[in-house]
Design a protein around this motif. Structure first.
Motif, PDB file in Angstrom:
ATOM      1  N   ALA A  97       0.827  -1.212   0.000  1.00  0.00           N
ATOM      2  CA  ALA A  97       0.000   0.000   0.000  1.00  0.00           C
ATOM      3  C   ALA A  97       0.864   1.265   0.000  1.00  0.00           C
ATOM      4  O   ALA A  97       0.643   2.187   0.785  1.00  0.00           O
ATOM      5  CB  ALA A  97      -0.965   0.000   1.176  1.00  0.00           C
ATOM      6  N   ARG A  98       1.841   1.290  -0.893  1.00  0.00           N
ATOM      7  CA  ARG A  98       2.753   2.435  -1.057  1.00  0.00           C
ATOM      8  C   ARG A  98       3.580   2.762   0.184  1.00  0.00           C
ATOM      9  O   ARG A  98       4.041   3.880   0.361  1.00  0.00           O
ATOM     10  CB  ARG A  98       1.996   3.671  -1.515  1.00  0.00           C
ATOM     11  N   ARG A  99       3.717   1.818   1.063  1.00  0.00           N
ATOM     12  CA  ARG A  99       4.543   1.989   2.259  1.00  0.00           C
ATOM     13  C   ARG A  99       5.534   0.840   2.329  1.00  0.00           C
ATOM     14  O   ARG A  99       5.263  -0.250   1.843  1.00  0.00           O
ATOM     15  CB  ARG A  99       3.679   2.014   3.518  1.00  0.00           C
ATOM     16  N   ARG A 100       6.633   1.092   2.957  1.00  0.00           N
ATOM     17  CA  ARG A 100       7.644   0.052   3.144  1.00  0.00           C
ATOM     18  C   ARG A 100       7.650  -0.383   4.598  1.00  0.00           C
ATOM     19  O   ARG A 100       7.550   0.442   5.500  1.00  0.00           O
ATOM     20  CB  ARG A 100       9.022   0.571   2.744  1.00  0.00           C
ATOM     21  N   HIS A 101       7.794  -1.683   4.788  1.00  0.00           N
ATOM     22  CA  HIS A 101       7.821  -2.258   6.134  1.00  0.00           C
ATOM     23  C   HIS A 101       9.068  -3.119   6.261  1.00  0.00           C
ATOM     24  O   HIS A 101       9.412  -3.862   5.351  1.00  0.00           O
ATOM     25  CB  HIS A 101       6.589  -3.127   6.381  1.00  0.00           C
ATOM     26  N   LEU A 102       9.724  -3.013   7.396  1.00  0.00           N
ATOM     27  CA  LEU A 102      10.888  -3.829   7.681  1.00  0.00           C
ATOM     28  C   LEU A 102      10.431  -5.000   8.538  1.00  0.00           C
ATOM     29  O   LEU A 102       9.978  -4.820   9.668  1.00  0.00           O
ATOM     30  CB  LEU A 102      11.950  -3.006   8.426  1.00  0.00           C
TER      31      LEU A 102
END
Length: 128
Positions: A97-102
């Motif tokens: 959703a256009r976000r980056r998660h680590l």
């Protein structure tokens, strides 16, 4: 030491030796951060290497000072230990959703220390 007042006292000699030990420790850590082997015979390449190694050492010192000051085993750890525990992070970078998660491995023993350091870094006030 001739010519220096009170240099014959054991306390003065002990303080001098302790101060020199701190300098030797910083040199040893600098060598571990990349100053041991220069990559080239060319002066401009080596000067860039020295600049990058010193920048990495400064960033490591600031990270410890700002975020890891109360973490046992990390506040005064050697550079190799820091590389193994925090810098070589077993994680995946996922996009959704256009976000980056680590995505950090749950079984990694130093995950909590990394998350705490990350939160402390992001909570620092912005430079004005």
């Amino acid at each position: 030491m001739w010519g220096i007042a009170d240099s014959h006292h054991p306390q003065w000699l002990d303080a001098l030796a302790r101060a020199h030990a701190v300098v030797e420790d910083r040199v040893r850590v600098g060598k571990a951060m990349g100053l041991r082997n220069l990559p080239s015979k060319d002066w401009s390449v080596n000067s860039g290497w020295i600049l990058a190694a010193n920048l990495g050492h400064d960033l490591d010192c600031w990270l410890r000072l700002l975020t890891l000051h109360d973490q046992d085993g990390l506040a005064h750890a050697e550079p190799d230990t820091m590389r193994y525990r925090l810098y070589h992070l077993p994680a995946r970078l996922a996009a959704h959703a256009r976000r980056r998660h680590l995505r950090i491995e749950r079984t990694w023993p130093w995950a909590q220390a990394f998350v705490l350091a990350w939160h402390r870094l992001t909570d620092l006030p912005a430079l004005t």
